[in-house]
Structures are given as structure tokens and as C-alpha cells.
Design a protein around this motif. Structure first.
Motif, PDB file in Angstrom:
ATOM      1  N   GLY A 102       1.896   1.754  21.613  1.00 15.38           N
ATOM      2  CA  GLY A 102       2.135   1.309  22.979  1.00 15.38           C
ATOM      3  C   GLY A 102       3.596   1.186  23.331  1.00 15.38           C
ATOM      4  O   GLY A 102       4.488   1.463  22.515  1.00 15.38           O
ATOM      5  N   PRO A 103       3.882   0.763  24.563  1.00 21.71           N
ATOM      6  CA  PRO A 103       5.267   0.595  24.999  1.00 21.71           C
ATOM      7  C   PRO A 103       6.054  -0.389  24.139  1.00 21.71           C
ATOM      8  O   PRO A 103       7.282  -0.305  24.074  1.00 21.71           O
ATOM      9  CB  PRO A 103       5.110   0.057  26.437  1.00 21.71           C
ATOM     10  N   ASP A 104       5.336  -1.301  23.464  1.00 20.57           N
ATOM     11  CA  ASP A 104       6.016  -2.259  22.585  1.00 20.57           C
ATOM     12  C   ASP A 104       6.266  -1.698  21.192  1.00 20.57           C
ATOM     13  O   ASP A 104       6.747  -2.401  20.311  1.00 20.57           O
ATOM     14  CB  ASP A 104       5.211  -3.552  22.486  1.00 20.57           C
ATOM     15  N   ARG A 105       5.906  -0.398  20.997  1.00 22.95           N
ATOM     16  CA  ARG A 105       6.079   0.312  19.721  1.00 22.95           C
ATOM     17  C   ARG A 105       5.143  -0.190  18.629  1.00 22.95           C
ATOM     18  O   ARG A 105       5.369   0.052  17.442  1.00 22.95           O
ATOM     19  CB  ARG A 105       7.525   0.250  19.225  1.00 22.95           C
ATOM     20  N   ARG A 106       4.096  -0.871  19.020  1.00 20.02           N
ATOM     21  CA  ARG A 106       3.122  -1.380  18.054  1.00 20.02           C
ATOM     22  C   ARG A 106       1.859  -0.523  18.081  1.00 20.02           C
ATOM     23  O   ARG A 106       1.447  -0.047  19.142  1.00 20.02           O
ATOM     24  CB  ARG A 106       2.766  -2.836  18.354  1.00 20.02           C
ATOM     25  N   SER A 107       1.267  -0.336  16.910  1.00 22.39           N
ATOM     26  CA  SER A 107       0.023   0.418  16.814  1.00 22.39           C
ATOM     27  C   SER A 107      -1.093  -0.346  17.517  1.00 22.39           C
ATOM     28  O   SER A 107      -1.269  -1.551  17.306  1.00 22.39           O
ATOM     29  CB  SER A 107      -0.357   0.628  15.350  1.00 22.39           C
ATOM     30  N   ALA A 108      -1.850   0.373  18.352  1.00 21.03           N
ATOM     31  CA  ALA A 108      -2.956  -0.256  19.072  1.00 21.03           C
ATOM     32  C   ALA A 108      -4.281   0.441  18.797  1.00 21.03           C
ATOM     33  O   ALA A 108      -5.298   0.082  19.382  1.00 21.03           O
ATOM     34  CB  ALA A 108      -2.674  -0.252  20.570  1.00 21.03           C
ATOM     35  N   GLY A 109      -4.282   1.411  17.910  1.00 18.56           N
ATOM     36  CA  GLY A 109      -5.505   2.119  17.566  1.00 18.56           C
ATOM     37  C   GLY A 109      -5.181   3.349  16.745  1.00 18.56           C
ATOM     38  O   GLY A 109      -4.005   3.675  16.518  1.00 18.56           O
ATOM     39  N   HIS A 110      -6.236   4.017  16.280  1.00 16.38           N
ATOM     40  CA  HIS A 110      -6.006   5.216  15.472  1.00 16.38           C
ATOM     41  C   HIS A 110      -7.284   6.043  15.387  1.00 16.38           C
ATOM     42  O   HIS A 110      -8.373   5.590  15.758  1.00 16.38           O
ATOM     43  CB  HIS A 110      -5.538   4.828  14.061  1.00 16.38           C
ATOM     44  N   VAL A 111      -7.119   7.262  14.890  1.00 17.35           N
ATOM     45  CA  VAL A 111      -8.235   8.065  14.420  1.00 17.35           C
ATOM     46  C   VAL A 111      -7.877   8.506  13.008  1.00 17.35           C
ATOM     47  O   VAL A 111      -6.749   8.940  12.742  1.00 17.35           O
ATOM     48  CB  VAL A 111      -8.525   9.276  15.342  1.00 17.35           C
ATOM     49  N   LEU A 112      -8.820   8.334  12.101  1.00 15.39           N
ATOM     50  CA  LEU A 112      -8.622   8.682  10.692  1.00 15.39           C
ATOM     51  C   LEU A 112      -9.668   9.713  10.294  1.00 15.39           C
ATOM     52  O   LEU A 112     -10.874   9.460  10.400  1.00 15.39           O
ATOM     53  CB  LEU A 112      -8.744   7.440   9.822  1.00 15.39           C
ATOM     54  N   CYS A 113      -9.186  10.878   9.856  1.00 15.29           N
ATOM     55  CA  CYS A 113     -10.079  11.971   9.471  1.00 15.29           C
ATOM     56  C   CYS A 113      -9.830  12.376   8.023  1.00 15.29           C
ATOM     57  O   CYS A 113      -8.757  12.148   7.475  1.00 15.29           O
ATOM     58  CB  CYS A 113      -9.865  13.188  10.373  1.00 15.29           C
ATOM     59  N   ALA A 114     -10.835  12.991   7.433  1.00 18.84           N
ATOM     60  CA  ALA A 114     -10.724  13.588   6.107  1.00 18.84           C
ATOM     61  C   ALA A 114     -11.433  14.929   6.155  1.00 18.84           C
ATOM     62  O   ALA A 114     -12.197  15.215   7.087  1.00 18.84           O
ATOM     63  CB  ALA A 114     -11.352  12.689   5.041  1.00 18.84           C
ATOM     64  N   GLY A 115     -11.192  15.754   5.151  1.00 16.44           N
ATOM     65  CA  GLY A 115     -11.918  17.010   5.112  1.00 16.44           C
ATOM     66  C   GLY A 115     -11.243  18.095   4.289  1.00 16.44           C
ATOM     67  O   GLY A 115     -10.020  18.083   4.151  1.00 16.44           O
ATOM     68  N   PRO A 116     -12.098  18.991   3.759  1.00 17.24           N
ATOM     69  CA  PRO A 116     -13.559  18.891   3.797  1.00 17.24           C
ATOM     70  C   PRO A 116     -14.038  17.726   2.938  1.00 17.24           C
ATOM     71  O   PRO A 116     -13.366  17.333   1.990  1.00 17.24           O
ATOM     72  CB  PRO A 116     -14.031  20.240   3.228  1.00 17.24           C
ATOM     73  N   VAL A 117     -15.179  17.161   3.292  1.00 15.34           N
ATOM     74  CA  VAL A 117     -15.669  15.967   2.613  1.00 15.34           C
ATOM     75  C   VAL A 117     -16.862  16.312   1.725  1.00 15.34           C
ATOM     76  O   VAL A 117     -17.619  17.231   2.032  1.00 15.34           O
ATOM     77  CB  VAL A 117     -16.049  14.874   3.635  1.00 15.34           C
ATOM     78  N   PRO A 118     -17.041  15.571   0.631  1.00 16.57           N
ATOM     79  CA  PRO A 118     -18.083  15.931  -0.329  1.00 16.57           C
ATOM     80  C   PRO A 118     -19.474  15.416   0.010  1.00 16.57           C
ATOM     81  O   PRO A 118     -20.433  15.765  -0.683  1.00 16.57           O
ATOM     82  CB  PRO A 118     -17.576  15.274  -1.628  1.00 16.57           C
ATOM     83  N   TRP A 119     -19.623  14.598   1.057  1.00 19.68           N
ATOM     84  CA  TRP A 119     -20.926  13.977   1.290  1.00 19.68           C
ATOM     85  C   TRP A 119     -21.758  14.686   2.350  1.00 19.68           C
ATOM     86  O   TRP A 119     -22.807  14.180   2.752  1.00 19.68           O
ATOM     87  CB  TRP A 119     -20.738  12.514   1.682  1.00 19.68           C
TER      88      TRP A 119
END
Length: 203
Positions: free
Chosen positions: A103-120
């Protein structure tokens, strides 16, 4: 113990036999053929390199409140994400498809976390492990921006599809449908008793 089954009839039969139905979810897939254009972020907001910090931990804790269909954010979730970034355990993050929103305050306000390819999975795909935006930053298109980044980053990594699991009742399902995700399979989780002799198959 928990049993995850794709056979909805079997899951229903186990519940009818006295077991507890823990979670019902749908696995979705996106074939990455047609991707949405990256949305314009609100003034002052940017996508930043993936990672983990205390601000992001607080954002996820706030996003997964007591009424969230997946339940509250747990300390174990933070530990698992830290392990991915620190030790590639159990899988390394797919960095091209992962990002924080700042955000404008330079603080993290969310994310998306991905992996791949995945074994499951039974197919070769990238996977969204977590996508979250703090309540104070919701409603301005940040979730859609993170999701679009994940789609484009997965295709950039050379993977043919991107998958995720969404629990029944999660309002984010509409965002996934609008982005072009389609149902792949249902997964139902049933709690098993401590004493396996208490359950007799077919009766």
C-alpha cells in the motif's frame, strides 16, 4: 485423521454411517489460453516481489476471520509459508506467479503464493496455495490484480494450467469463475474416528 475423497457418493455414505463431514471444496483449473488483462491498481498500490513479513502475517490473520469458510489463520500457516521461502519445504514458491501487494504506506496488505508443478495433483499444473487481502484493502480490485498476476506468471513459467481449491461458501469463488477458472473435481473431507474398528465398510 481425515479422508479426502473425490467420490461424492462415498463421502455421503460415510457421513450417513456416522462420520463427520469436515470440508467440502472444489478444485478449479485455468487452461491459461485466454488471460485477463492486468488491472490498473489504485493510486499508491503496487505489486512487489513475493516473500513474507510481519505486515503480511497480520494481513492474513485479519483476512481469515472467525467467520471465514476456511476458519481462522493459524500460526502453523505462517510457519508453512516461512518454510517454503526459507527452505523450499515442502515445495518452493513459484516466484514468477507469486507477489505481495503493498500500500501507500509501503506495508504488505496481501499476497498470492503459488507453487508448481506440484506433486499432489493428477495433472501438471501450477497451484495457488494462498491468496489473501487484508480487510482494510478489500473492495478496490487488489484480489483480482493478484489473481491475474498468478495466471500470467504461471504461463510465463511454462506450466499448462493453474489450479486451486476453494471451499464451499467462500465468496472468492465468483472472482475465480469470472477470471476463467473451471471446475476440475470435487474434494470432500471426512473425519475418521480414532478407532478404525468403529467403522465397518459396506454396513
Amino acid at each position: 485423521m481425515r479422508l479426502d475423497k473425490r467420490d461424492e457418493g462415498l463421502a455421503d455414505a460415510l457421513v450417513a454411517g456416522g462420520l463427520e463431514h469436515r470440508r467440502a471444496a472444489t478444485e478449479l483449473r485455468h487452461d491459461l489460453a485466454e488471460l485477463p488483462a492486468p488491472p490498473v491498481l489504485p493510486a499508491g498500490w503496487t505489486l512487489a516481489a513475493p516473500g513474507w513479513d510481519d505486515d503480511l502475517a497480520r494481513a492474513c490473520d485479519a483476512a481469515y476471520g472467525p467467520d471465514h469458510p476456511d476458519g481462522r489463520w493459524q500460526s502453523g500457516h505462517t510457519w508453512q509459508i516461512r518454510a517454503m521461502f526459507d527452505a523450499d519445504d515442502p515445495v518452493p514458491p513459484l516466484r514468477s506467479a507469486s507477489a505481495r501487494v503493498v500500500g501507500p504506506d509501503r506495508r504488505s496488505a496481501g499476497h498470492v503464493l503459488c507453487a508448481g508443478p506440484v506433486p499432489w495433483t493428477d495433472d501438471v499444473c501450477g497451484w495457488i496455495l494462498n491468496i489473501a487481502v487484508a480487510p482494510h484493502a478489500q473492495g478496490i480490485g487488489l484480489g483480482r490484480a493478484l489473481l491475474t498476476h498468478a495466471l500470467r506468471g504461471t504461463r510465463e513459467a511454462g506450466l499448462p494450467t493453474l489450479g486451486l481449491s476453494v471451499v464451499d461458501g467462500n465468496p472468492a469463488r465468483r472472482m475465480y469463475d469470472n477470471a476463467g477458472f473451471r471446475t476440475h473435481t470435487r474434494v470432500l473431507s471426512v473425519l475418521l474416528p480414532a478407532d478404525p474398528v468403529a467403522v465397518t465398510a459396506g454396513e
